[in-house]
Design a protein around this motif. Structure first.
Motif, PDB file in Angstrom:
ATOM      1  N   VAL A 158      76.098  71.509  34.079  1.00 19.25           N
ATOM      2  CA  VAL A 158      76.546  70.161  34.418  1.00 19.25           C
ATOM      3  C   VAL A 158      75.570  69.585  35.427  1.00 19.25           C
ATOM      4  N   TYR A 159      75.076  68.393  35.179  1.00 20.69           N
ATOM      5  CA  TYR A 159      74.111  67.735  36.062  1.00 20.69           C
ATOM      6  C   TYR A 159      74.754  66.465  36.630  1.00 20.69           C
ATOM      7  N   SER A 160      74.339  66.123  37.817  1.00 18.62           N
ATOM      8  CA  SER A 160      74.799  64.871  38.406  1.00 18.62           C
ATOM      9  C   SER A 160      73.662  64.270  39.204  1.00 18.62           C
ATOM     10  N   ALA A 161      73.700  62.962  39.347  1.00 22.37           N
ATOM     11  CA  ALA A 161      72.665  62.272  40.118  1.00 22.37           C
ATOM     12  C   ALA A 161      72.823  62.621  41.585  1.00 22.37           C
ATOM     13  N   GLU A 162      71.735  63.047  42.255  1.00 21.18           N
ATOM     14  CA  GLU A 162      71.742  63.419  43.654  1.00 21.18           C
ATOM     15  C   GLU A 162      70.520  62.819  44.329  1.00 21.18           C
ATOM     16  N   GLU A 163      70.532  62.855  45.648  1.00 17.17           N
ATOM     17  CA  GLU A 163      69.344  62.484  46.398  1.00 17.17           C
ATOM     18  C   GLU A 163      68.429  63.707  46.438  1.00 17.17           C
ATOM     19  N   ARG A 164      67.300  63.596  45.777  1.00 19.69           N
ATOM     20  CA  ARG A 164      66.388  64.722  45.697  1.00 19.69           C
ATOM     21  C   ARG A 164      64.954  64.248  45.908  1.00 19.69           C
ATOM     22  N   TYR A 165      64.077  65.226  46.122  1.00 21.74           N
ATOM     23  CA  TYR A 165      62.659  64.901  46.205  1.00 21.74           C
ATOM     24  C   TYR A 165      62.142  64.576  44.809  1.00 21.74           C
ATOM     25  N   THR A 166      61.495  63.452  44.671  1.00 24.65           N
ATOM     26  CA  THR A 166      60.916  63.040  43.391  1.00 24.65           C
ATOM     27  C   THR A 166      59.446  62.665  43.609  1.00 24.65           C
ATOM     28  N   PRO A 167      58.615  62.881  42.611  1.00 20.78           N
ATOM     29  CA  PRO A 167      57.177  62.613  42.783  1.00 20.78           C
ATOM     30  C   PRO A 167      56.887  61.128  42.932  1.00 20.78           C
ATOM     31  N   GLN A 215      58.910  62.112  47.719  1.00 22.55           N
ATOM     32  CA  GLN A 215      59.825  61.508  48.674  1.00 22.55           C
ATOM     33  C   GLN A 215      61.244  61.660  48.163  1.00 22.55           C
ATOM     34  N   LYS A 216      62.207  61.621  49.091  1.00 19.01           N
ATOM     35  CA  LYS A 216      63.602  61.725  48.686  1.00 19.01           C
ATOM     36  C   LYS A 216      64.121  60.368  48.244  1.00 19.01           C
ATOM     37  N   GLU A 217      64.808  60.392  47.124  1.00 17.92           N
ATOM     38  CA  GLU A 217      65.472  59.173  46.676  1.00 17.92           C
ATOM     39  C   GLU A 217      66.641  59.562  45.789  1.00 17.92           C
ATOM     40  N   LYS A 218      67.571  58.644  45.670  1.00 21.81           N
ATOM     41  CA  LYS A 218      68.704  58.895  44.782  1.00 21.81           C
ATOM     42  C   LYS A 218      68.237  58.665  43.368  1.00 21.81           C
ATOM     43  N   ILE A 219      68.261  59.714  42.611  1.00 22.76           N
ATOM     44  CA  ILE A 219      67.703  59.631  41.264  1.00 22.76           C
ATOM     45  C   ILE A 219      68.773  59.213  40.267  1.00 22.76           C
ATOM     46  N   SER A 220      68.368  58.399  39.320  1.00 25.20           N
ATOM     47  CA  SER A 220      69.260  57.947  38.248  1.00 25.20           C
ATOM     48  C   SER A 220      68.522  58.010  36.920  1.00 25.20           C
ATOM     49  N   PRO A 221      68.225  59.221  36.457  1.00 20.97           N
ATOM     50  CA  PRO A 221      67.551  59.327  35.165  1.00 20.97           C
ATOM     51  C   PRO A 221      68.481  58.902  34.030  1.00 20.97           C
ATOM     52  N   LYS A 222      67.900  58.524  32.916  1.00 16.17           N
ATOM     53  CA  LYS A 222      68.664  58.178  31.721  1.00 16.17           C
ATOM     54  C   LYS A 222      67.941  58.755  30.518  1.00 16.17           C
ATOM     55  N   GLY A 264      65.224  56.007  32.705  1.00 15.70           N
ATOM     56  CA  GLY A 264      65.709  55.599  34.021  1.00 15.70           C
ATOM     57  C   GLY A 264      64.690  55.922  35.094  1.00 15.70           C
ATOM     58  N   SER A 265      65.156  56.296  36.283  1.00 15.10           N
ATOM     59  CA  SER A 265      64.276  56.602  37.407  1.00 15.10           C
ATOM     60  C   SER A 265      64.367  58.086  37.727  1.00 15.10           C
ATOM     61  N   GLY A 266      63.502  58.528  38.623  1.00 15.34           N
ATOM     62  CA  GLY A 266      63.500  59.931  39.003  1.00 15.34           C
ATOM     63  C   GLY A 266      62.878  60.801  37.926  1.00 15.34           C
ATOM     64  N   VAL A 267      63.165  62.074  38.010  1.00 13.22           N
ATOM     65  CA  VAL A 267      62.631  63.048  37.057  1.00 13.22           C
ATOM     66  C   VAL A 267      63.765  63.612  36.220  1.00 13.22           C
ATOM     67  N   LEU A 268      63.590  63.556  34.923  1.00  9.07           N
ATOM     68  CA  LEU A 268      64.589  64.086  33.998  1.00  9.07           C
ATOM     69  C   LEU A 268      64.516  65.613  34.010  1.00  9.07           C
ATOM     70  N   SER A 296      71.407  67.038  30.498  1.00  5.18           N
ATOM     71  CA  SER A 296      70.438  66.680  31.535  1.00  5.18           C
ATOM     72  C   SER A 296      71.124  65.943  32.670  1.00  5.18           C
ATOM     73  N   ASN A 297      70.345  65.713  33.735  1.00  3.65           N
ATOM     74  CA  ASN A 297      70.848  64.920  34.850  1.00  3.65           C
ATOM     75  C   ASN A 297      70.846  63.427  34.533  1.00  3.65           C
ATOM     76  N   GLY A 298      70.428  63.083  33.310  1.00  2.00           N
ATOM     77  CA  GLY A 298      70.461  61.692  32.874  1.00  2.00           C
ATOM     78  C   GLY A 298      71.366  61.486  31.676  1.00  2.00           C
ATOM     79  N   GLY A 299      72.334  62.408  31.496  1.00  2.45           N
ATOM     80  CA  GLY A 299      73.256  62.300  30.374  1.00  2.45           C
ATOM     81  C   GLY A 299      72.983  63.366  29.331  1.00  2.45           C
ATOM     82  N   ASN A 300      73.854  63.433  28.348  1.00  2.47           N
ATOM     83  CA  ASN A 300      73.747  64.435  27.290  1.00  2.47           C
ATOM     84  C   ASN A 300      73.540  63.757  25.939  1.00  2.47           C
TER      85      ASN A 300
END
Length: 818
Positions: free
Chosen positions: A24-33, A587-594, A623-627, A674-678
């Protein structure tokens, strides 16, 4: 006390490829490139060229392997690059033999563990392990036109093997035909030259101009028959390698000693016909090859160059640019100021300083080879420890050195990492001695602790160290792949990370008290809480591909090839991505992959037994962040090439395994979590069995799409459909036997035997009596049998379509027909 926010995430071990069903994945504040900084050699540039060969089919292409960048570059004879390709990560080129064989776009080379064949795109065509089929210590491998490979092995002699690794033939008996094999070459006509070195007798005193070693060449024909043996003129103490003997295009033998650039040429009678110095060779090259026109091409570990047939220089090629921001072998990194960092590069022998707008300064060390270990001072400047003279110096963020130099007590020759405390003391780890060492602020030794071992409190190749906010000492170990915590006096407290990390080289403590580890062996960053609880991982293995432009180096953000250093400052991570020759900034950001897919379903259509079909699926992050996620499979008749997403775009292959398909229709499902949905992708395919189609009163049947004529058409007698006895059996593939005396017909199909008699409804099915609805009859001199009864007794499915009076018979049975 710090308040810890534990993040519920999936534990990902990229190299294990474990099944992660139910993740199970959820959107979190993580380090993203955010970006990549720096780049390695551009198209055709070389860092450490160590092997070379020429395409023997055309003579037009020169192949050069760079063991540092793990690329093979293909040059024209004028030194212009044609193309380059990446050598896959799983191929170890650190111990590659100096000779490359190439022909018709296929290249063959020997590593420390295998003989490899690849095409011009880098695709591996074959891998033959050393240790199989008499291959013990291969020195030379040469491609043949029939796809087989000649191998000169110092232990086994001359071997001919298939590209599958099977031994086809063997010539040259070591100890009988030649005393030893210390090098050699294989000519295009199949003849072989073997280099043999005989050391002087123990106790024999060398005399001026008398060789220390007896060196000779032995030539064999293509059938392994010895044709010639002759000595080599040299007064060198010679340490042989396979790169020092070559045939030239005329069949002459060329020899080069190990401490000079003097090339000697011997003709087919063993007479020396010329010798000359090779212009431009500072020392003997690691490898050389000779083109059809006599030009000589060589590599010496730092450059690739050419001469004519008399040794006159034709130029150097593939020179490493060494431009600002370019890396050759970056070995350490330290942050500097608010948003800068410095990188020491052992190939460039300099330290580059970077700011927001690029390079802010460079500190060069000229011809003096140095080894710098970097850290950050309490003031935010760069501390550089020079192991060659045990000094510590401070540099500002433009590369300007301080006038003060700290002389550090020489209690260690192998400081892998160090950090400075608030009071200026230095805490260091000695990788070789497995100790933690404390120095005061003027470099004087205070104390040390640690011992070599694997038990708690013991260390094996400690690679990094810092003092935590609790005052304890945190030590990262590369070999034991764990983090240990000690009290300041060296008393063991606890350890964590074991079984999660693989050869970690560095770690850092962030401002919000997270420990980020450069998990080098797993090509990722691993994030722990200060309490030792694993929270999440960052990144995956970068795809193997050639990087010819700066843009290539700055692609695939968030993926790594052997990250060796990670440092943090002001909420930013700086990662030395060593295998990709770049620094990545996170940098840390709230990721919202899709998640998105280019396929909603896969239909493989009709698949024949033994047929192999493949289709590709591309998964992207819209979306944003890393899938990040996993690829799961439900169904055993397809297989997938990946089970983990590799960043923001993942391409994987779905392959049909026809032998595992069910007849008449198979379904499977691919589930991507994935952290951007299934996403669920339905897969279907049909493996056809035998299909027979008949129509009442029609003499034409269709068997597996082929029309067949029958002597008597199917007929309805007493409410049952009858067909000729031999037709139905043979159409299904059964053995049919007719006994005229007993008026008996016997069918044998797979594990079923069916026996019927004319005029009797009782039949035998596998020796058990079965009552049929109708008995076989004779119509116009031909024996007719009840179709449904016989078909189902033999294991087939019989389908009746009343409207058209059509009968379909399926074998094996079709469960979809009621």
């Amino acid at each position: 006390m710090a308040v810890w926010k534990k993040i519920a995430v999936l534990l990902v071990l990229p190299l294990c490829f474990a099944s992660l069903s139910g993740a199970v994945y959820s959107a979190e504040e993580r380090y993203t490139p955010v970006k990549a900084i720096g780049y390695g050699p551009l198209a055709g540039e070389l860092i450490r060229p160590t092997a070379i060969g020429i395409d023997e089919s055309s003579g037009a292409w020169i192949y050069v392997v760079d063991s540092a960048s793990k690329t093979c570059s293909i040059y024209m004879q004028n030194g212009i690059l044609n193309k380059s390709f990446a050598i896959p990560d799983y191929i170890d080129v650190s111990r590659i033999r100096s000779n490359i064989s190439a022909s018709e776009g296929v290249v063959c080379y020997i590593t420390g563990s295998e003989i490899v064949k690849a095409n011009r795109t880098g695709e591996i065509l074959a891998k033959i392990p050393i240790g199989s089929e008499s291959i013990v210590n291969p020195l030379i491998a040469r491609l043949n036109s029939d796809q087989s490979i000649w191998v000169i092995d110092s232990i086994s002699g001359l071997l001919k093997i298939s590209d599958k690794g099977k031994l086809l033939s063997r010539f040259i008996d070591v100890g009988k035909d030649v005393a030893t094999i210390d090098g050699g070459d294989i000519n295009k006509d199949g003849s072989v030259v073997i280099l043999t070195i005989t050391p002087p007798t123990v106790g024999e005193e060398p005399v001026d101009k008398v060789p220390f070693n007896s060196i000779k060449m032995t030539i064999f024909d293509k059938d392994g028959q010895k044709k010639l043996e002759f000595p080599i003129e040299t007064s060198q103490s010679f340490n042989p390698s396979a790169g020092q003997v070559r045939f030239d295009p005329k069949g002459n033998v060329c020899f080069m000693g190990d401490n000079s650039s003097l090339l000697q040429v011997y003709d087919k009678t063993g007479s020396k016909i010329s010798e000359f110095a090779i212009a431009g060779f500072g020392s003997m090259p690691l490898a050389f090859c000779i083109a059809f026109n006599g030009n000589i091409y060589a590599v010496d570990g730092s450059k690739f160059f050419a001469t004519n047939s008399q040794g006159k220089s034709l130029g150097e090629f593939g020179a490493f640019g060494g431009k600002p921001m370019q890396f050759g072998n970056p070995t350490d990194l330290a942050v500097c100021g608010q948003n800068g960092f410095a990188v020491f590069d052992s190939h460039r022998n300099d330290m580059q300083f970077f700011g927001q707008n690029g390079v802010t300064g460079t500190r060069q060390y000229g011809q003096n080879t140095v080894k710098m270990t970097l850290s950050t001072s309490q003031e935010g400047n760069v501390l550089a420890y020079n192991s060659s003279n045990s000094t510590l110096r401070t540099y500002d963020c433009s590369g300007n050195p301080s006038t003060d130099v700290v002389n550090v007590d020489k209690v260690s020759q192998n400081i892998a990492s160090f950090s400075q405390s608030k009071d200026g003391e230095i805490l260091a780890v000695d990788r070789e001695k497995a100790t933690v060492i404390r120095f005061n602020k003027i470099g004087k030794f205070v104390y040390q602790f640690g011992s070599q071992g694997v038990r708690e409190g013991q260390l094996a190749e400690p690679s990094d160290v810092f003092v935590g906010p609790d005052g304890n000492v945190y030590v990262l170990e590369a070999v034991n792949s764990r983090i240990q915590v000690f009290k300041p006096d060296g008393t063991f407290v606890r350890m964590f990370g074991e079984k999660l990390l693989s050869r970690p080289e560095s770690f850092t403590l962030t401002s919000d008290y997270q420990i980020v580890v450069a998990d080098t062996g797993n090509d990722r960053l691993a994030v722990f809480g200060l309490d030792g609880v694993f929270t999440y991982s960052i990144g995956s293995t970068s795809p193997s591909k050639s990087r010819d432009t700066i843009k290539d180096y700055w692609s695939d953000l968030g993926t790594f090839r052997k990250p060796t250093k990670v440092r943090s400052a002001n909420g930013v991570l700086y990662v030395l991505d060593h295998g990709n020759l770049r620094v990545q900034v996170f940098q840390k950001e709230k990721i919202s992959p899709k998640i998105s897919s280019d396929q909603k379903s896969l239909d493989f259509g009709v698949v024949k037994q033994g047929e192999s079909q493949t289709k590709q699926i591309t998964i992207k992050n819209s979306g944003s962040g890393v899938l990040d996620g996993t690829i799961e499979l439900q169904g055993n008749w397809i297989e997938i090439s990946r089970n983990k997403l590799t960043g923001n775009e993942t391409v994987f292959t779905v392959k049909v395994l026809s032998e595992k398909m069910e007849y008449w229709g198979s379904t499977a499902k691919i589930i991507i979590r994935s952290n951007g949905g299934n996403i669920e992708i339905e897969c279907k395919g049909t493996k056809k069995g035998k299909l027979i189609t008949l129509q009442v009163n029609s003499p034409t049947a269709v068997v597996d799409d082929k029309k067949i004529s029958m002597a008597n058409p199917p007929s309805i007698i007493g409410g049952s459909t009858f067909v000729p006895l031999r037709f139905i059996g043979e159409a299904l593939g059964a053995k049919v036997d007719w006994d005229a005396n007993e008026k008996k017909v016997t069918y044998v199909l797979a594990n079923r035997t069916v026996v019927l008699w004319i005029g009797r409804k009782t039949a035998l099915v596998n020796n058990k009596e079965v009552e049929f609805t109708a008995a076989p009859v004779i119509v116009k001199g031909s024996t007719m049998v009840p179709l449904r009864a016989v078909g189902e007794a033999l294991g087939a499915t019989v389908e009746w379509i009343a409207q058209s009076k059509t009968i379909n018979i399926y074998y094996p049975p079709n469960p979809k027909i009621g």
